[in-house]
Design a protein around this motif. Sequence first.
Motif, short mmCIF file in Angstrom:
data_model
loop_
_atom_site.label_atom_id
_atom_site.label_comp_id
_atom_site.label_asym_id
_atom_site.label_seq_id
_atom_site.Cartn_x
_atom_site.Cartn_y
_atom_site.Cartn_z
N ARG A 275 0.84 -1.21 0.00
CA ARG A 275 0.00 0.00 0.00
C ARG A 275 0.87 1.25 0.00
NH1 ARG A 275 -3.20 -2.99 3.74
NH2 ARG A 275 -2.27 -1.84 5.50
N TRP A 276 1.93 1.24 0.80
CA TRP A 276 2.83 2.39 0.83
C TRP A 276 3.51 2.59 -0.53
CZ3 TRP A 276 8.08 2.98 0.01
CH2 TRP A 276 8.64 4.20 0.41
N TRP A 277 3.95 1.49 -1.13
CA TRP A 277 4.59 1.55 -2.46
C TRP A 277 3.62 2.10 -3.50
CZ3 TRP A 277 4.02 -2.58 -6.44
CH2 TRP A 277 4.86 -2.38 -7.54
N GLN A 278 2.37 1.66 -3.46
CA GLN A 278 1.37 2.18 -4.39
C GLN A 278 1.24 3.69 -4.24
OE1 GLN A 278 -0.42 0.99 -6.88
NE2 GLN A 278 -2.09 2.48 -7.10
N GLU A 279 1.26 4.19 -3.02
CA GLU A 279 1.18 5.64 -2.79
C GLU A 279 2.36 6.36 -3.41
OE1 GLU A 279 0.97 5.97 1.41
OE2 GLU A 279 -1.09 5.19 1.56
N GLN A 280 3.54 5.77 -3.33
CA GLN A 280 4.72 6.40 -3.94
C GLN A 280 4.57 6.44 -5.47
OE1 GLN A 280 6.84 7.66 -1.56
NE2 GLN A 280 5.19 6.73 -0.35
N LEU A 281 4.07 5.37 -6.06
CA LEU A 281 3.87 5.34 -7.50
C LEU A 281 2.84 6.37 -7.92
CD1 LEU A 281 3.76 1.47 -8.09
CD2 LEU A 281 5.71 3.00 -8.44
N VAL A 282 1.76 6.49 -7.15
CA VAL A 282 0.70 7.46 -7.47
C VAL A 282 1.24 8.89 -7.42
CG1 VAL A 282 -1.48 8.45 -6.63
CG2 VAL A 282 -1.18 5.95 -6.75
N SER A 380 -3.51 1.06 -11.55
CA SER A 380 -2.86 2.24 -12.10
C SER A 380 -2.83 3.30 -11.00
CB SER A 380 -3.61 2.77 -13.33
OG SER A 380 -4.78 3.48 -12.93
N ASP A 381 -2.41 4.50 -11.35
CA ASP A 381 -2.45 5.59 -10.38
C ASP A 381 -3.87 6.00 -10.04
OD1 ASP A 381 -2.00 6.41 -13.22
OD2 ASP A 381 -2.60 8.36 -12.42
N ARG A 382 -4.84 5.55 -10.82
CA ARG A 382 -6.26 5.82 -10.51
C ARG A 382 -6.84 4.75 -9.59
NH1 ARG A 382 -8.18 9.27 -14.65
NH2 ARG A 382 -6.37 10.48 -15.35
N GLY A 383 -6.04 3.74 -9.23
CA GLY A 383 -6.54 2.67 -8.39
C GLY A 383 -6.77 1.40 -9.17
N LEU A 384 -7.70 0.59 -8.70
CA LEU A 384 -8.00 -0.69 -9.33
C LEU A 384 -8.77 -0.44 -10.62
CD1 LEU A 384 -7.98 -3.78 -9.18
CD2 LEU A 384 -10.12 -3.65 -7.86
N GLU A 385 -8.21 -0.87 -11.73
CA GLU A 385 -8.81 -0.63 -13.04
C GLU A 385 -9.67 -1.81 -13.50
OE1 GLU A 385 -8.39 1.93 -15.31
OE2 GLU A 385 -6.78 3.14 -14.41
N ARG A 386 -9.25 -3.03 -13.15
CA ARG A 386 -9.94 -4.21 -13.65
C ARG A 386 -9.53 -5.42 -12.81
NH1 ARG A 386 -11.93 -5.51 -18.89
NH2 ARG A 386 -11.20 -3.48 -19.64
N ALA A 402 -4.43 6.20 -22.01
CA ALA A 402 -3.08 6.75 -22.09
C ALA A 402 -2.80 7.78 -20.99
CB ALA A 402 -2.84 7.38 -23.46
N ASP A 403 -3.85 8.31 -20.36
CA ASP A 403 -3.66 9.35 -19.35
C ASP A 403 -3.46 8.75 -17.95
OD1 ASP A 403 -6.23 8.40 -19.12
OD2 ASP A 403 -7.10 10.36 -18.64
N ARG A 404 -2.56 7.82 -17.84
CA ARG A 404 -2.20 7.20 -16.57
C ARG A 404 -0.70 7.36 -16.35
NH1 ARG A 404 -7.11 7.08 -16.80
NH2 ARG A 404 -8.46 5.29 -16.26
N LEU A 405 -0.26 7.18 -15.11
CA LEU A 405 1.17 7.23 -14.80
C LEU A 405 1.83 5.86 -14.94
CD1 LEU A 405 1.25 9.53 -11.63
CD2 LEU A 405 1.76 10.15 -14.00
N PHE A 406 1.06 4.80 -14.71
CA PHE A 406 1.62 3.46 -14.74
C PHE A 406 0.49 2.45 -14.77
CE2 PHE A 406 0.92 4.37 -10.27
CZ PHE A 406 0.33 3.20 -9.80
N TYR A 407 0.86 1.23 -15.11
CA TYR A 407 -0.01 0.06 -14.95
C TYR A 407 0.84 -1.05 -14.32
CZ TYR A 407 -3.64 2.10 -17.91
OH TYR A 407 -4.62 2.90 -18.43
#
Length: 441
Positions: A275-282, A380-386, A402-407
Amino acid sequence: MALTKNREGEDIMESISTLSLNRWIAKEEEKTYIEVPFAVEGRIERIEVQYTYERSDGTTVIDIGLRSPDRIVGWSGGARNSFFVGLGKATPGYLAGLIPAGEWNVLLGAYRVPEGGCMVQINLKLVHNHPRWMKGDLHMHGVHSDGSYSIADAIQSGKDKGLEFMAFTDHNNASQNLSTLAADDQLVLIPGVELTSYKGHANLLGQLDALDDFRILTPEQAASTLQRAADKGAFVSLNHPFDSDCPWELGFDVPYDAIEVWNGPWRPLNETAVRWWQEQLVSGRKLVAIGGSDTHKPNPYVAHGTPTTYVRAEAESKEEILRAIRQGRVVLSFNTDETFIDLSIEEAGVGDTMIVDEEKEYEIAVKISGAAGDKVQLWSDRGLEREWIVANEGVYSFPVEADRLFYRAESNRYLAHLGVTITSCLTNPIYIHRLRAEAPV
C-alpha cells in the motif's frame, strides 16, 4: 538464432554461434601443449566446449583447457569431456567473468599420443546475451550470522528449488561473500550484506564488502552510510520497512534503490508495504519493488524462494541481474513454480517506460501462467482498473487509457486450508509518459 522456451513457457530468442574445429596431434607432439584458436565477437555470455578423440586403445590421453586473450581461465586435464565458462557461472575448475572479444584458444595437452597420432574434434557453442526471466532469492542468512545454513547447504537448497540466482545477506558481515568467491555451475551468486541496526535493516547487494559500519541510529547516519555503500556500487534496498519487530525508523529521505515489499511468506507487513509503495507510484515516483525470503534455517513456511524474485536479465551474471533490478524489470511470486504474470504494452514490458500519444488507443497484454483460479487485478495511479478470475493460462488483452502514470498487476489466492487470502504474484509497473500535442499558435 535459436527459438527456445524458458521455464514460464515464454519464447525467447537465443543467438548462438557454433563452430567445429579439428586438430591432428602427431606422436612427435606428445608431452606438449597445443593451442587451437577461435574468435569471440560481440557480447557473449557463455562459451561451451565439448571434445572427443579416439581412446579405444585405453592409453591415449588428451587433456583440455581454455585460454582467454588475457590468461588461462581453466583446465580439466583428462577429467571432463565438456565444460563451460560464463559471466556468472562456470564448470568447476574454470573461472566465470567477463568474456572479452578477441582470440581465444582451446588448450590441448598431448599427454599420451599413439604411434599413429590422433584426431581431436572440438565443438564450440557461443551464446550471445539475450533477455530472459531468471528466478532467485535476494535475502537470506546462514552460519555467518544468525542462520543455520552453510554456504554449500544454501546453494543446494536453491538448486533444489529451481532458483537461478541467490544473494547472501548475512547481518552486518562480509565473510559469507569471501566464502562464495568460486562461481557455481548452476546458480549466479550475488554478494551482499544486511545492514542490521536497532532502527532498521537494509540490504546492500553486488559488492563483496559494501558496509563499513552498521551502527546507525539517526537519519543522518543512515544517509551517510548508505551513500558510501552506493558509491562503492552497491544496490540498496530497505528491508521489511513495516515489520513490527524491526521496522525502518530512519525515514525515507535516504539513498536507496528499492523497497522490499514482500518479505518471507505473505503477511500483513507485506500488505502495508505494498500500500505504501502504491502511494509512492501514485505520487509520480518510480520505485522498484523487490522481495526476499529472509530464510535463516529449514522451515516449512520461511524457505528459499518464498517469495521468488523474477528478474528479466540480459545475461546470467550478477551485473546484469542487478542492472535489470535497477530498471524495475522485476516480478514477485509466492513460490518458484507458482503464479507468474508478465505485462506488455506494444514493445514496453515490466519496468519500461512507454511513450504514448494521447490521441492513440493502446492495449495491455497480461500474460499469466500457473494461476488457474487466482484473482488478477490491474492497477494504475487511478486505483483498481480491472479484476477477473483466471480460468485458463494465457494472454489477456484489454484496452487501456493513455492518461495514466503506470499500470501494474497483482493476483491473490484464497488458501482454504489456512483460511487466508494471500498475494500470489506482483509485478512492477510499466510506466507511462505522455506526448502532449503542442498548443496552436
